[in-house]
Design a protein around this motif. Structure first.
Motif, mmCIF file in Angstrom:
data_model
loop_
_atom_site.group_PDB
_atom_site.id
_atom_site.type_symbol
_atom_site.label_atom_id
_atom_site.label_comp_id
_atom_site.label_asym_id
_atom_site.label_seq_id
_atom_site.Cartn_x
_atom_site.Cartn_y
_atom_site.Cartn_z
ATOM 1 N N ARG A 126 0.822 -1.207 0.000
ATOM 2 C CA ARG A 126 0.000 0.000 0.000
ATOM 3 C C ARG A 126 0.861 1.264 0.000
ATOM 4 O O ARG A 126 0.476 2.304 -0.550
ATOM 5 N N PRO A 130 -6.201 7.518 2.977
ATOM 6 C CA PRO A 130 -6.906 7.246 1.727
ATOM 7 C C PRO A 130 -6.169 7.855 0.536
ATOM 8 O O PRO A 130 -5.566 8.922 0.650
ATOM 9 N N TRP A 172 -7.238 9.271 -2.162
ATOM 10 C CA TRP A 172 -7.664 10.584 -2.674
ATOM 11 C C TRP A 172 -7.098 11.722 -1.848
ATOM 12 O O TRP A 172 -6.843 12.807 -2.369
ATOM 13 N N MET A 173 -6.858 11.490 -0.553
ATOM 14 C CA MET A 173 -6.252 12.546 0.269
ATOM 15 C C MET A 173 -4.806 12.780 -0.163
ATOM 16 O O MET A 173 -4.342 13.923 -0.241
ATOM 17 N N GLU A 202 -4.333 -0.461 8.420
ATOM 18 C CA GLU A 202 -5.626 -1.137 8.336
ATOM 19 C C GLU A 202 -5.422 -2.532 7.775
ATOM 20 O O GLU A 202 -4.902 -2.710 6.685
ATOM 21 N N SER A 252 -9.371 -1.688 3.456
ATOM 22 C CA SER A 252 -8.760 -0.877 2.421
ATOM 23 C C SER A 252 -8.778 -1.654 1.106
ATOM 24 O O SER A 252 -8.925 -2.866 1.083
ATOM 25 N N ILE A 253 -8.625 -0.910 0.007
ATOM 26 C CA ILE A 253 -8.765 -1.531 -1.308
ATOM 27 C C ILE A 253 -7.674 -2.574 -1.514
ATOM 28 O O ILE A 253 -7.902 -3.680 -1.973
#
Lengths: 329, 234
Positions: free
Chosen positions: A44, A94, A96-97, A145, A149-150
């Motif tokens: 990630r 995240p 997008w952040m 996480e 999460s994706i």
């Protein structure tokens, strides 16, 4: 034949260095910390790094295209901004952040002020502070996480936990300095390993991209300040405490890669010393007496704002000026 | 009627106090954390501005030139006190959220600026509508800033929930926009858009449409683009 008789102004001798090669060296210098971050926090971290870099480069390209300016995405500076920002983010943030931070760094902090060389504060740190203020909870939660999460962060190391060593230190707990030096602790993606950052910094010093002056004075000042604080505290002097402050948090990353940013540090030799001293003092004050455990990013952007003043009071005397004038009439 | 229309249009678009004149920045930046605060502050200022312009215009021949500023302040302060008590009595929630910025309307530079530059030289009706126009321009500015800040920073518009922070990695309000830095970001962006769309305003119109009336020959400004263009033509 014509070239032989060309008349041109100085400089007549050029070296191969350019913005591009210097920036490329900085990217290479950042690679050890990047790879360690990916190793430490799993896949990630790689996703966040790629998202930040891609969005930084893309927003620079689109802004310059839209404003009909010369497109400078090839000079690696946007890559550095994106990479540095990603290294300053927690792995659970995240995507997008992270992208929003990159766009903010490039468009608001860098391009609106005139692009590379005109920005008054380090774009990556400006964006980090933007994100910290906007999403205080997400930016300071370093727990990875496990689900939801994706892309599930693969845990490579057991040592990553919710609290960073600095937070533990602030709470008065003891920390394992050796772990902090190697980097198998909690924190943002790129800040945990002092060793990896030092390897990158050493590369930059050898390549003469940065001078060791600012990082050494900065870290030295923090060491002296925390040593004095430690000696004055009720438990007496604790060498572990000083070492933990040096290896912990964003100090190494900030000192080596952000305080030495060409654009936002003073150009006068004396100014660099003053700048680094102020950085050390502010960082220590923010860390030891402030509400938050970390103080490096605010200290650096605050000192970035002071740079014009520092330069003003440290202008070197030109050769032939100053001194006593008795000899020359 | 034409003077009324002209004054209203001047206040709202051509010399919009927020986006063109950049006046009254203190309340603009401080109270626009939500749309309702912006609207409330704007309307409060409009009420004070319209009345003060009217009163000052009525008294313009009575007030001696040397003490005009204290005289204006006395008039404005009386009106502000009235408005403040009315707000406290009828909309206490707005009164609480605007706080210190209501009494500070006394020294709002839009009000003193209009008194000095317009009401003290023009007849009563024109001054009244100048005040209303300027006040509405200020209201438009504050409300639009408030809407953007509230939407981006809190996920609501006029208190109505548009979106909320989701638990996982979904969208969440960017709370910096309801904090101090957000005010500067939104103000700058809206001003930039206003300039980009080239609404005819005092700062981007050609000389004949300019607020100064295009009297370049007697003008002392060195920054006016229109004047420099005239100079170059000569």
């Amino acid at each position: 034949m014509n070239e032989m008789y060309n008349v041109s102004t100085s400089p007549h001798m050029l070296c191969n260095r350019s913005t591009k090669t210097i920036m490329r060296d900085v990217v290479i210098g950042l690679l050890p910390a990047t790879f360690f971050g990916i190793y430490n926090f799993g896949i990630r971290a790689l996703v966040i790094i790629l998202a930040c870099v891609a969005s930084a480069v893309l927003s620079e390209y689109l802004f310059q295209k839209g404003m009909h300016k010369k497109i400078t995405v090839g000079d690696y500076s946007a890559i550095i901004t994106g990479l540095l920002l990603a290294l300053n983010l927690p792995v659970s943030l995240p995507i997008w952040m992270a992208v929003l931070g990159s766009v903010f760094a490039i468009i608001v902090v860098k391009q609106l002020f005139g692009g590379l060389g005109q920005n008054f504060m380090n774009p990556a740190l400006g964006a980090r502070c933007f994100l910290v203020i906007s999403f205080a909870g997400r930016m300071t939660s370093f727990a990875v996480e496990k689900t939801g999460s994706i892309i599930n962060g693969r845990m490579a190391v057991d040592g990553v936990s919710g609290a960073t060593p600095l937070t533990a230190l602030k709470a008065g707990e003891s920390v394992d300095v050796m772990k902090m030096f190697i980097g198998t602790t909690g924190g943002t993606i790129g800040e945990t390993s002092a060793l990896a950052i030092l390897i990158g910094g050493l590369y930059l010093v050898i390549r003469k991209v940065i001078s060791p002056k600012i990082p050494c004075i900065y870290i030295g000042t923090v060491a002296v300040f925390t040593a004095i604080y430690s000696a004055c505290s009720q438990n007496g002097f604790d060498f572990n405490f000083v070492l933990a402050h040096i290896c912990g948090g964003g100090l190494m990353l900030g000192a080596v890669f952000m305080a030495t940013d060409y654009v936002t540090c003073p150009i006068t030799p004396m100014g660099k010393v003053v700048f680094a001293l102020l950085l050390g003092i502010f960082t220590s004050i923010f860390r030891l007496f402030g509400g938050s455990a970390e103080g490096v990013s605010y200290a650096i952007i605050f000192c970035n704002l002071l740079v014009p003043l520092i330069e003003k009071v440290t202008i070197p005397t030109a050769f032939g000026k100053g001194g006593n004038n008795n000899g020359s009439r | 009627m034409s003077v009324i229309n002209e004054r209203l249009k001047n206040g709202i678009i051509k010399e919009n106090p927020t986006f063109v004149l950049m006046l009254g920045m203190c309340p603009t930046l401080a109270v626009t954390t939500s749309a309702i605060n912006g609207l409330g502050m704007g309307l409060t200022t409009t009420a004070v501005l319209a009345c003060s312009n009217m009163l000052i215009s009525m008294l313009r021949k009575v007030i001696p030139d040397k003490v005009r500023i204290p005289a204006y302040i006395v008039i404005v302060a009386s009106l502000v006190t009235v408005v403040q008590l009315l707000l406290q009595g009828y909309v206490p929630s707005l009164y609480d959220s605007l706080g210190i910025y209501i009494p500070l309307i006394v020294v709002n530079c839009i009000i003193l600026g209009r008194a000095e530059s317009y009401a003290s030289k023009n007849p009563v009706i024109a001054s009244l509508f100048d005040g209303i126009g300027m006040g509405l321009g200020f209201t438009v500015g504050l409300t639009s800033i408030g809407i953007f800040r509230e939407f981006l920073g809190n996920g609501t518009i006029f208190g109505k929930v548009i979106y909320t922070a989701s638990k996982g990695n979904g969208i969440a309000p960017v709370s910096i926009f309801v904090l101090a830095p957000g005010a500067f970001f939104v103000l700058a962006m809206l001003t930039a858009i206003q300039n980009k769309l080239k609404m005819p305003s005092a700062t981007n119109a050609s000389s004949d449409g300019a607020a100064c009336g295009g009297k370049c020959s007697g003008c002392t400004s060195t920054t006016c683009i229109a004047k420099n263009a005239v100079k170059e033509a000569e």
